[in-house]
Design an enzyme around this catalytic site. Structure first.
Site, PDB file in Angstrom:
ATOM      1  N   TYR A   1     -21.472  61.374  34.064  1.00 18.91           N
ATOM      2  CA  TYR A   1     -22.371  60.639  34.012  1.00 18.91           C
ATOM      3  C   TYR A   1     -23.565  61.115  34.009  1.00 18.91           C
ATOM      4  O   TYR A   1     -24.591  60.255  33.711  1.00 18.91           O
ATOM      5  CB  TYR A   1     -22.110  59.804  35.506  1.00 18.91           C
ATOM      6  CG  TYR A   1     -21.043  58.896  35.241  1.00 18.91           C
ATOM      7  CD1 TYR A   1     -20.026  58.490  34.563  1.00 18.91           C
ATOM      8  CD2 TYR A   1     -20.914  57.938  36.463  1.00 18.91           C
ATOM      9  CE1 TYR A   1     -18.919  57.754  34.645  1.00 18.91           C
ATOM     10  CE2 TYR A   1     -19.926  57.127  36.774  1.00 18.91           C
ATOM     11  CZ  TYR A   1     -19.098  57.063  35.811  1.00 18.91           C
ATOM     12  OH  TYR A   1     -17.863  56.046  35.993  1.00 18.91           O
TER      13      TYR A   1
ATOM     14  N   LYS B   1      -7.891  66.221  36.894  1.00 20.65           N
ATOM     15  CA  LYS B   1      -7.364  66.403  35.697  1.00 20.65           C
ATOM     16  C   LYS B   1      -7.062  67.503  35.121  1.00 20.65           C
ATOM     17  O   LYS B   1      -7.679  67.990  33.957  1.00 20.65           O
ATOM     18  CB  LYS B   1      -7.982  65.447  34.506  1.00 20.65           C
ATOM     19  CG  LYS B   1      -7.130  64.711  33.598  1.00 20.65           C
ATOM     20  CD  LYS B   1      -5.960  63.866  33.806  1.00 20.65           C
ATOM     21  CE  LYS B   1      -4.974  63.838  32.635  1.00 20.65           C
ATOM     22  NZ  LYS B   1      -3.679  63.250  32.699  1.00 20.65           N
TER      23      LYS B   1
ATOM     24  N   ASP C   1      -4.199  60.425  37.078  1.00 18.49           N
ATOM     25  CA  ASP C   1      -3.174  59.305  36.576  1.00 18.49           C
ATOM     26  C   ASP C   1      -2.207  58.865  37.898  1.00 18.49           C
ATOM     27  O   ASP C   1      -1.936  57.894  37.901  1.00 18.49           O
ATOM     28  CB  ASP C   1      -2.797  59.695  35.245  1.00 18.49           C
ATOM     29  CG  ASP C   1      -2.111  60.927  35.163  1.00 18.49           C
ATOM     30  OD1 ASP C   1      -2.377  61.841  35.986  1.00 18.49           O
ATOM     31  OD2 ASP C   1      -1.574  61.345  33.970  1.00 18.49           O
TER      32      ASP C   1
ATOM     33  N   ASP D   1     -15.358  56.682  40.797  1.00 13.46           N
ATOM     34  CA  ASP D   1     -16.071  55.156  40.291  1.00 13.46           C
ATOM     35  C   ASP D   1     -14.782  54.341  40.170  1.00 13.46           C
ATOM     36  O   ASP D   1     -14.518  53.104  40.701  1.00 13.46           O
ATOM     37  CB  ASP D   1     -16.681  55.383  39.099  1.00 13.46           C
ATOM     38  CG  ASP D   1     -17.727  53.952  38.651  1.00 13.46           C
ATOM     39  OD1 ASP D   1     -17.344  53.312  39.485  1.00 13.46           O
ATOM     40  OD2 ASP D   1     -18.258  53.995  37.632  1.00 13.46           O
TER      41      ASP D   1
ATOM     42  N   ASP E   1     -12.794  51.148  42.645  1.00 16.13           N
ATOM     43  CA  ASP E   1     -12.723  49.566  42.380  1.00 16.13           C
ATOM     44  C   ASP E   1     -11.189  49.439  42.531  1.00 16.13           C
ATOM     45  O   ASP E   1     -10.925  48.310  43.099  1.00 16.13           O
ATOM     46  CB  ASP E   1     -13.020  49.571  40.964  1.00 16.13           C
ATOM     47  CG  ASP E   1     -14.507  49.063  40.738  1.00 16.13           C
ATOM     48  OD1 ASP E   1     -15.424  49.406  41.774  1.00 16.13           O
ATOM     49  OD2 ASP E   1     -14.797  48.204  39.899  1.00 16.13           O
TER      50      ASP E   1
HETATM   51  C1  LIG Z   1     -23.636  51.121  37.353  1.00 18.66           C
HETATM   52  C2  LIG Z   1     -22.735  52.200  37.645  1.00 18.66           C
HETATM   53  C3  LIG Z   1     -23.629  53.606  37.233  1.00 18.66           C
HETATM   54  C4  LIG Z   1     -22.441  52.539  39.199  1.00 18.66           C
HETATM   55  C5  LIG Z   1     -21.127  52.058  39.609  1.00 18.66           C
HETATM   56  O1  LIG Z   1     -19.987  51.404  38.741  1.00 18.66           O
HETATM   57  C6  LIG Z   1     -20.705  52.410  40.880  1.00 18.66           C
HETATM   58  O2  LIG Z   1     -21.262  53.438  41.375  1.00 18.66           O
HETATM   59  O3  LIG Z   1     -19.519  52.368  41.254  1.00 18.66           O
HETATM   60 MG   LIG Z   2     -18.353  51.317  39.895  1.00 22.45          MG
END
Ligand SMILES: CC(C)CC(=O)C(=O)O
Ligand SMILES: [Mg+2]
Ligand SMILES: NC(=O)C1=CN([C@@H]2O[C@H](COP(=O)(O)OP(=O)(O)OC[C@H]3O[C@@H](n4cnc5c(N)ncnc54)[C@H](O)[C@@H]3O)[C@@H](O)[C@H]2O)C=CC1
Length: 367
Positions: A135, A190, A222, A246, A250
């Site tokens: 990133y 990984k 994975d 990240d 989610d």
């Molecule tokens: C917009 C991204 C840089 C941030 C993201 O998806 C996160 O930190 O979960």
């Molecule tokens: Mg995110």
């Protein structure tokens, strides 16, 4: 206690408004100052992270952040896109340590997309390195390929990189966090493919020698993605780099019922922190008043505990969240038969009522 309040875009403004109302009823000497960030700042000042917003954030004891982004900015040049604001804040403030606790509240066991028995009692902590990895790595860009499968064709590239000190400092954070929990760290990498993550694994293994009381396991990303939905309770601290963290956070959000339940804290070496829900600006539901504000309200609780040394106030918020869930109130994302669907504002009202000792208004109490 100075708090910079940066609501941002989309549902960011709706959910931060509720968290601010909750903070205001705690009767603590907060000094809150709001500033624009993301698309809102681009519209007002021509930049997603104006100097004035950055200065406010730097001067504050803590930052309460909503979310940034909207599809309408996707064609802007990258440096002007709203997401650069949150990336810029992380970089400028050195917020390298991201804590994302994924807790499945017993009242929400049935809101998860997994079978209740897989998530009941779930309490895991994702520790994500936040200022390195692909990133932030340079160089990046677009060019004409001189080699590869299609020399002469247009191509794009990013750089994945981690230095030893970057890995060491976040590894210490992970092992120390594990010491306060079940003393188990799963380092996700990984290493079978990427040199960056073989190095990650090597350095984490070295740092681990200082923490013999903590169990360390290594897992490929994975497999970790699969194990998180197969047997999530086998994890305690899930420790990984910026991009994998990240994505996995989610995924972990759905174990708790919704991404609207996942708070986060991003800390620097001075324990200054930025507190935000783990989700984005949700343009698909923005302006409808239906977003779940609990991840942001719980992020405010983390702020009180981590940066403002107010653990009792943090407890009050967390107990209030449990109380509103026990009263059966649910925003649309966590709603199920037999519970009462409420708006963002009504959920905020209920948390405020629970904190101030008032009756939480439900349909049953109204009639
Ligand atoms: C917009 C991204 C840089 C941030 C993201 O998806 C996160 O930190 O979960
Ligand atoms: Mg995110
Ligand atoms: N830290 C930040 O500011 C972040 C910003 N973004 C940005 O947000 C924008 C939207 O990105 P998406 O990929 O759609 O991710 P998102 O997290 O905004 O939304 C994903 C899905 O979850 C739902 N959702 C998210 N938060 C919710 C809440 N509190 N209550 C109920 N439902 C909720 C949304 O409605 C959507 O269906 C993009 O511009 C993206 O770059 C994305 C992630 C983090």
């Amino acid at each position: 206690m100075k708090i910079a309040v940066l609501p941002g875009d989309g549902i960011g403004t709706e959910i931060v408004a509720e968290a601010v109302r909750v903070l205001n009823v705690l009767d603590l000497p907060f000094e809150m100052e709001e500033a624009k960030v993301g698309g809102a700042a681009y519209e007002a000042h021509g930049h997603p992270l104006p100097e004035s917003t950055l200065a406010l954030a730097k001067a504050a004891d803590a930052i309460l952040f909503g979310a940034v982004g909207d599809w309408k900015y996707d064609t802007l040049e990258r440096r002007l896109r709203p997401e650069q604001a949150i990336l810029g804040l992380r970089k400028e403030l050195g917020l390298f340590a991201n804590f994302r606790p994924a807790l499945c509240y017993e009242q929400l066991t049935h809101a998860s997309s997994l079978k209740p028995e897989l998530v009941a009692g779930l309490d895991i902590l994702i520790i994500r390195e936040l200022t390195g990895d692909i990133y932030f790595g340079q160089p990046r860009g677009r060019r004409i390929a001189t080699d590869g499968h299609f020399p002469g064709a247009e191509e794009a590239f990013d750089t994945m990189r981690y230095s030893r000190p970057e890995i060491e400092r976040i590894a210490h954070v992970a092992f120390q966090a594990a010491r306060k929990r079940s003393k188990k760290v799963t380092s996700v990498d990984k290493a079978n493919v990427l040199e960056t993550f073989q190095f990650w694994k090597d350095v984490v293994t070295e740092v681990h020698k200082e923490y013999p009381d903590v169990e360390l396991e290594h897992m490929y990303v994975d497999n970790a993605a699969m194990q998180l939905v197969r047997a999530p309770k086998k994890f305690d601290v899930v420790f990984t780099g910026n991009m994998f963290g990240d994505i996995l956070s989610d995924e972990a959000a759905m174990l708790t019922g919704s991404i609207g339940m996942l708070p986060s804290a991003s800390l620097n070496a001075q324990n200054q922190g930025l507190y935000e829900p783990s989700h984005g600006s949700a343009p698909d539901i923005a302006g409808k008043g239906i977003a779940n504000p609990l991840a942001t309200i719980l992020s405010a609780a983390m702020m009180l505990r981590f940066s403002l040394q107010q653990p009792e106030a943090a407890d009050r918020i967390e107990s209030a969240v449990r109380a509103v869930l026990s009263a059966g109130l649910r925003t649309a994302d966590i709603w199920s038969d037999g519970t009462q669907k409420v708006s963002t504002r009504e959920m905020g009202d209920a948390v405020v009522a629970a904190i101030t000792g008032k009756t939480i208004i439900t349909k049953t109490t109204k009639s």
